[in-house]
Scaffold this motif. Structure first.
Motif, PDB file in Angstrom:
ATOM      1  N   THR A   2       0.860  -1.183   0.000  1.00 49.79           N
ATOM      2  CA  THR A   2       0.000   0.000   0.000  1.00 49.79           C
ATOM      3  C   THR A   2       0.896   1.232   0.000  1.00 49.79           C
ATOM      4  N   ASN A  56      -4.707  -1.394   2.943  1.00 46.91           N
ATOM      5  CA  ASN A  56      -4.892  -0.347   1.942  1.00 46.91           C
ATOM      6  C   ASN A  56      -6.038   0.598   2.277  1.00 46.91           C
ATOM      7  N   LYS A 111      -2.946  11.013  -1.208  1.00 44.19           N
ATOM      8  CA  LYS A 111      -3.256  10.294  -2.440  1.00 44.19           C
ATOM      9  C   LYS A 111      -2.790   8.848  -2.330  1.00 44.19           C
ATOM     10  N   ASN A 112      -3.699   7.942  -2.568  1.00 43.60           N
ATOM     11  CA  ASN A 112      -3.365   6.525  -2.615  1.00 43.60           C
ATOM     12  C   ASN A 112      -2.844   6.215  -4.018  1.00 43.60           C
ATOM     13  N   HIS A 127       1.027   5.564  -0.220  1.00 38.83           N
ATOM     14  CA  HIS A 127       0.371   6.868  -0.154  1.00 38.83           C
ATOM     15  C   HIS A 127       1.399   7.982  -0.296  1.00 38.83           C
ATOM     16  N   ASN A 145      -7.268   9.973   5.781  1.00 41.31           N
ATOM     17  CA  ASN A 145      -8.238  10.982   5.344  1.00 41.31           C
ATOM     18  C   ASN A 145      -9.133  11.468   6.487  1.00 41.31           C
ATOM     19  N   SER A 152      -6.084   4.303   4.225  1.00 40.73           N
ATOM     20  CA  SER A 152      -6.657   5.460   3.537  1.00 40.73           C
ATOM     21  C   SER A 152      -7.704   6.140   4.406  1.00 40.73           C
TER      22      SER A 152
END
Length: 806
Positions: A488, A551, A571-572, A490, A559, A555
């Protein structure tokens, strides 16, 4: 109808009512459950009511065991009959692998504290004198199993919840759910609108429809499942004692006594059928059943008659063919919905009766306190991403249905729905012998078959034990390469990025450009929520790496932790960037052939990341790895992955480069005593129990969970992590095994692997602090065998990190 509530639960089956009961019991009495018809009128009312304890999943075992301890007490607690029959259960083993699984589950039972015995054929026939044991090796007798009246047990919890202040509104169809600008939820129903802080989708087979109102695509497939009830059986009439609930892989079925009749449930191996597609069922539907379909269940039914000839002597009184919700991995969806704040799921439960109370208890804890007291990673709805679309879910659910009582062996990769996500190297590595396993939908090499052999699936060391050892030795002695694009990833950027990350994570991000740190996101109670490797690319740009399975969870954390007005962009970029792990003592020699960048320790030390060019590709090179050798993780736009791999392979042939997979990665990491998120680092414990104080920076000021950690430091701990070597004979720790001091269960394992460089079986355990000191010994039960374990004070391989720094 009231206009405001703290919680609104949509759905009045056992999952919704079980949650309502436990929220009310814990003190949240301002909760409303809305049911469109009568309670239990979805999948609950027609369920067979089975309540098993047997499972190879340590945390699911806790959920089921709690249900089975509450249900016998509910009538006394609530005054409502539940129809509890504590008859126990017997599951058959017909292969030596199934018998090994019994030994594994027996170990889990010792820690979870449900009663289980592995019994021989004579004892099976004593408990059920009517069963034919041909082909059976042994039985797993779970003494605390039983069955209930599904409507009765649900109504008992409903009665209890109302007495504790909760509200239940029947015959009121919810028609929409909306997120308000205030962050509250608006639940629209036929009888009015309720504004609330939390919404729970407990819609059972209708959960996908409810989820679609708020933009969720839930991987729930309602499958038709049939069970039948026979006419009364003389042998049952003449007998005072009920037979146990029988679960049998030969017919892929369960069967038991139902008063004086027999009850038989079949999971057909072919001809499986969905009740309806996705969210397409009529929202007006209630108490729906389908016509009996004898043809599809007949092969299984005939085998049940072989097992229980007395069933063949009577007619069939009725057939129940109803919808049974399933998810791609058989586990329910319990926890936060992806991308939404305070929208929860308690659905996708194909064993809803046996898990309803336990799911309600632990979800209530999560909602109220930010974490449950058990590890919820395996049921967190965010374990599925967009790859788990309806066609994927359908394929997996049909496959799971046909394999209901077939043991899922270690190393067994079932084919339905695959491949769902692949890197550009998938076909190339497959042609080189890569055997793949799924991780968050990604196909990841687990080992490489260089001679065409297939893995013999087993709980014990098997025919690829030394093959994996060769991969490990290649990394330790030469250089290895692994496609780990499933990471994952970011990007966190902006003028406030540094202060934002320092506020939400326990460790301080690096102050210098290129610095790499390990940092953890915590709950307000200090429980471990997430783990990130963070590289500072420049003053306002941070690159975050975490586990593939984290993941969506990460996120959401990133966020939802952002404050209004903070200049931060998250931003992923997981799908946009690929990753090669290049590691081993010759990795610098290899890379120096295809880059002009200075890779020396003076210019590129350990725990440093730089944006450089390799083989003409601009990428992010991070001098860090989960292996414990000199090496780099190379992160680049995923379209360039194959080109970089080819260049690395060509340059590495003179150094004996080798591909390696996830099996080897696990072994190499265990030698270095590296923890895994979701396994060792879980929501059950804080950084203190995990001995992770070195990754906490209290001096930087406030961060989420700081006060709880300071308090925890002063408290007496119930648990500490310990890293141990195990005197194992032919099988490694897999997690969930009991840790024993004499006959006393003192702890539990989390994971293990064989370390080829140190020639030791290694594992992590959680035990009381007095057992975590270096040199302490105790036993671990592995597949029924007690193995001595000794606590190590440092990593078994290169404890001074000389190899990483070389």
């Amino acid at each position: 109808m009231k206009s405001h509530a703290r919680v609104v639960i949509v759905g009045g089956g056992i999952m919704g009512v079980g949650l309502l009961y436990h929220l009310a019991e814990a003190g949240w009495d301002d909760c409303v459950l809305i049911e469109k018809a009568e309670l239990t009128s979805g999948s609950t009312w027609h369920a067979a009511g089975q309540c098993p304890n047997f499972t190879g999943d340590y945390n699911i075992a806790k959920i089921q065991h709690y249900s089975n301890t509450l249900y016998p007490k509910l009538e006394k607690l609530t005054g409502q009959a539940t129809g509890w029959h504590g008859v126990g259960g017997i599951r058959f083993a017909t292969t030596k692998e199934e018998l090994d699984n019994f030994r594994r589950v027996e170990g889990i039972a010792k820690k979870v504290e449900f009663r289980m015995e592995i019994i021989g054929l004579d004892e099976i026939r004593r408990l059920n004198p009517f069963v034919n044991t041909d082909g059976v090796l042994a039985g797993a007798w779970t003494l605390d199993d039983g069955y209930v009246d599904p409507a009765g047990v649900t109504n008992a919890m409903a009665s209890g919840a109302k007495k504790m202040g909760a509200t239940i509104i029947r015959h009121n169809r919810v028609t929409d759910i909306n997120l308000l600008p205030s962050g509250e939820w608006e639940v629209v129903s036929e009888q009015g609108t309720i504004i609330c802080e939390h919404v729970v989708n407990a819609g059972g087979c209708y959960a996908a429809r409810i989820g679609a109102w708020v933009g969720l695509d839930l991987p729930i497939v309602p499958m038709k499942h049939q069970y039948l009830v026979t006419e009364p059986i003389k042998e049952f009439v003449d007998r005072d004692q009920e037979i146990p609930v029988m679960r049998d892989p030969y017919p892929n079925a369960y069967y038991r006594q139902e008063q004086n009749a027999g009850l038989i449930g079949i999971y057909e191996r072919s001809g499986t059928e969905e009740a309806w597609f996705g969210s397409g069922q009529d929202w007006d539907s209630e108490s729906e059943l389908f016509a009996a379909d004898y043809e599809v269940i007949m092969p299984g039914l005939e085998r049940v008659m072989e097992r229980m000839p007395i069933f063949a002597e009577v007619g069939i009184m009725r057939v129940v063919n109803g919808a049974n919700p399933r998810t791609p991995d058989h586990n329910p969806l319990i926890g936060p919905a992806s991308g939404l704040r305070n929208f929860w799921l308690s659905c996708g439960q194909n064993m809803g009766i046996g898990q309803g109370a336990g799911a309600g208890k632990y979800l209530a804890q999560w909602m109220m306190h930010g974490a449950a007291e058990i590890n919820m990673v395996g049921v967190d709805p965010r374990r599925f991403g967009s790859y788990a679309h309806m066609e994927y879910a359908r394929a997996k659910s049909h496959q799971d249905f046909t394999f209901m009582y077939q043991l899922h062996l270690p190393g067994e990769e079932r084919p339905a729905g695959r491949p769902a996500r692949t890197s550009p190297l998938y076909e190339k590595l497959k042609a080189k012998g890569a055997e793949y396993a799924q991780g968050f939908g990604w196909e990841r090499p687990k080992w490489f078959s260089l001679d065409g052999r297939e893995e013999e699936k087993s709980f014990r060391r098997n025919n690829i034990f030394e093959v994996v050892g060769d991969e490990c030795r290649a990394v330790r002695e030469r250089v290895g390469v692994l496609d780990l694009s499933s990471f994952t990833k970011h990007d966190v950027t902006g003028a406030d990025a540094e202060t934002y990350l320092n506020r939400i994570l326990a460790n301080r991000v690096s102050r210098k450009k290129g610095g790499i740190v390990l940092a953890h996101g915590l709950t307000e109670q200090g429980r471990i929520e997430s783990e990130y490797t963070i590289t500072r690319l420049n003053d306002e740009h941070f690159y975050l790496l975490s586990a593939a399975a984290a993941n969506i969870r990460n996120s959401d954390q990133l966020n939802q932790s952002k404050r209004d007005g903070e200049e931060v962009t998250i931003k992923n970029i997981t799908d946009e960037w690929g990753t090669l792990v290049l590691v081993g003592p010759r990795s610098r020699d290899l890379l120096s052939k295809i880059t002009d960048a200075d890779l020396s320790n003076a210019h590129f030390p350990w725990l440093t990341g730089k944006e450089i060019e390799i083989a003409g590709i601009g990428l992010r090179a991070l001098r860090i790895n989960y292996v414990g050798e000199l090496g780099w993780e190379l992160h680049m736009p995923i379209a360039q992955l194959e080109h970089l791999y080819d260049a690395v392979w060509e340059a590495g042939e003179e150094f004996g480069i080798a591909d390696f997979g996830m099996y080897a990665l696990t072994s190499l990491g265990k030698e270095k005593a590296y923890y895994a998120w979701g396994v060792e680092l879980i929501n059950e414990i804080t950084m203190i129990e995990a001995s992770m104080e070195r990754f906490i920076d209290f001096k930087k000021g406030d961060f989420i969970g700081r006060d709880a950690l300071l308090k925890r430091q002063k408290e007496e701990l119930a648990w500490n992590i310990a890293y141990v070597e195990v005197d194992a004979e032919d099988a490694e720790v897999r997690g969930g095994e009991p840790v024993l001091d004499g006959e006393k269960v003192i702890g539990v394992t989390t994971s293990g692997a064989y370390g080829y460089a140190v020639q030791k079986s290694l594992a992590f355990v959680y035990v009381p602090p007095k057992y975590a000191a270096k040199g302490t010994t105790f036993d671990i039960e592995i597949l029924g065998q007690r193995c001595n374990a000794k606590v190590l004070g440092e990593s078994a391989y290169d404890p001074g990190n000389k190899r990483l720094r070389s």
